[in-house]
Scaffold this active site. Structure first.
Site, mmCIF file in Angstrom:
data_model
loop_
_atom_site.group_PDB
_atom_site.id
_atom_site.type_symbol
_atom_site.label_atom_id
_atom_site.label_comp_id
_atom_site.label_asym_id
_atom_site.label_seq_id
_atom_site.Cartn_x
_atom_site.Cartn_y
_atom_site.Cartn_z
ATOM 1 N N HIS A 25 0.826 -1.202 0.000
ATOM 2 C CA HIS A 25 0.000 0.000 0.000
ATOM 3 C C HIS A 25 0.864 1.257 0.000
ATOM 4 C CE1 HIS A 25 -2.759 3.115 1.047
ATOM 5 N NE2 HIS A 25 -2.352 3.199 2.305
ATOM 6 N N HIS A 46 4.632 8.153 -6.250
ATOM 7 C CA HIS A 46 5.185 9.314 -6.950
ATOM 8 C C HIS A 46 4.210 9.860 -7.985
ATOM 9 C CE1 HIS A 46 7.645 11.384 -10.043
ATOM 10 N NE2 HIS A 46 8.365 11.783 -9.018
#
Length: 492
Positions: free
Chosen positions: A387, A416
């Site tokens: 996760h 990201h």
């Protein structure tokens, strides 16, 4: 005497040990089979026929034996759990108009918190170390100054992300909405009336006898809770399709105050959703991408600290927000340990289980100071979907599970590119692995998620077929740029 320990690489010793233990039955059976074959060749056909003729069977014995074999086979196949297949899934890709670069986020933060520069500075430090990139997205309501977390805007975001994901999934699979038998929607913090599951039923005109469920308040691990619920329902409803929707609606959950523990979610959470189609139909076996092998759920809610480590409450000024405790990583580590203890015997090869057992016995009987053996989960799985809750979560699991940079690449790149999309992040990570062309037939995938309560949930999938590199999906226009280098600190 030569120093053998210095000349023999322990890595190869361990590989040999693993091969021996994991194939011990084969090594035991081969000599037995060879011995029987040699004995049969030595006897010759006439002697074998004489032995067969000396055996006497009557009709009653044959019938009883046949009935017993048929009965045992029937009981076995009737009690065997139905196989659950993941036919396909789709992830919502936000439009570029919702993009929130660092500069935009910080400018909005300064304007909204103009009377509290310390809060602005704190958010900047969090963002610099978060692992998020410049392309993460927030819903339209959060682009206003100040944000407009209205019910209408919240419903608008829910419709946008959920309907888009479902439309993509229906297009991929080609199934008709009237074929859907089970609907499960999980969204932790936005729970309107009528429910989000009712919203989906209304939009797609699903059948009146559909079994629908709406899960709320279960945090970032709710996606695997939904998968577990779908699995249980598919065990008792044959020949069915289950549609699972995992999302988190960001619009109503923007925190307007100055409490640092409550400002963290503002910096990390971003919009996203995933739609997953499961089935127990045997005809879906060939085209399904994955087969569900295990789901293991761990709940630490009995402990007060664990229960309150992710907690929705009001600050002294009356602003509602999600408070994240400083003990969060410690509690997550304890939950992971419990989860691993349960899932380990289900997935680890015999070699790893024996090493763990011997070390445990040695510590109990001989020397408590012996270093505990951490099972090598890389022997059990080819891919890991951790996760993407934050950089610290991924770092901690990489360290504790002794994973390589490639094993956590999907998690880091998802964080990201998309930020923390809550329960749907696991599916963005799975999509990343597929977009890289790494998912091969027989590969095993371990999904690990953490959620409020406190929960740690795991799901194990086995790839049914080699997945072709998709030409669409959330990574289609950027996969060639990844992986990217993510510095420890991005100076803003």
């Amino acid at each position: 005497m030569p120093n053998f320990s210095g000349s023999v690489k322990l890595k190869y010793v361990k590989l040999g040990y693993q091969y021996l233990v994991n194939h011990i039955l084969t090594f035991l059976l081969i000599p037995i089979i060879v011995g029987i074959a040699i004995e049969l060749l030595r006897l010759g056909p006439d002697e074998i026929y004489e032995i067969w003729s000396s055996l006497h069977f009557n009709l009653l014995q044959v019938l009883c034996s046949s009935f017993f074999i048929i009965f045992i086979a029937t009981v076995y196949f009737m009690s065997k759990p139905r196989s659950i297949y993941l036919v396909d899934y789709a992830c919502y890709k936000p439009p570029v108009t919702c993009r929130v670069p660092f500069a935009t986020f910080m400018e909005h933060s300064r304007l909204i918190n103009s009377d509290n520069p310390k809060s602005v500075e704190f958010q900047m430090r969090i963002l610099e170390r978060s692992g998020l990139g410049e392309e993460t997205c927030l819903p339209p309501a959060n682009h206003y100054i100040p944000p407009k977390p209205t019910m209408e805007a919240s419903r608008g975001e829910a419709e946008l992300v959920i309907f888009s994901a479902i439309d993509d999934l229906l297009k991929k699979t080609g199934i008709k909405t009237k074929d859907i038998d089970i609907l499960i929607v999980n969204c932790s913090l936005f729970s309107p009336t009528p429910s989000l599951s009712a919203m989906v039923i209304n939009k797609y005109k699903l059948r009146s006898n559909i079994r629908s469920f709406n899960l709320s308040g279960m945090g970032c691990s709710a996606g695997l809770v939904s998968i577990d619920l779908a699995r249980d329902l598919l065990q008792v409803h044959p020949n069915s399709y289950a549609l699972v929707i995992s999302t988190e609606i960001i619009t109503p959950n923007f925190y307007k105050g100055n409490q640092r523990a409550m400002l963290l979610p503002n910096c990390l959470f971003r919009m996203g959703a995933a739609a997953i189609l499961l089935s127990n139909r045997q005809r879906e076996r060939r085209r399904a991408k994955y087969r569900l092998v295990h789901v293991v759920r761990t709940h630490k809610g009995a402990d007060d600290k664990a229960y309150r480590c992710v907690y929705e409450e009001e600050d002294p000024q009356g602003n509602v927000g999600i408070s994240l405790s400083k003990d969060l990583m410690v509690i997550a580590g304890e939950a992971l340990k419990s989860n691993i203890t349960t899932i380990g015997p289900l997935v680890l090869p015999a070699s790893e289980q024996l090493l763990f057992l011997f070390t445990l016995i040695g510590r109990k009987i001989f020397n408590p100071k012996w270093k505990p053996y951490i099972p090598d989960f890389k022997e059990a799985f080819e891919h890991f979907c951790i996760h993407a809750g934050g950089r610290a979560v991924i770092d901690e699991l990489q360290k504790n599970l002794q994973l390589s940079a490639e094993h956590v690449e999907a998690s880091r790149m998802t964080l990201h590119r998309f930020g923390n999309t809550s329960s749907s992040s696991l599916w963005y990570e799975m999509s990343y692995i597929e977009a890289k062309g790494r998912m091969k037939k027989g590969d095993r995938v371990w999904q690990i998620a953490f959620g409020s309560g406190f929960k740690c949930n795991s799901a194990v999938w086995k790839c049914n077929r080699t997945v072709k590199t998709p030409t669409d999906g959330p990574w289609a226009d950027c996969i060639d740029r990844y992986p990217v280098f993510i510095p420890e600190i991005v100076k803003l």
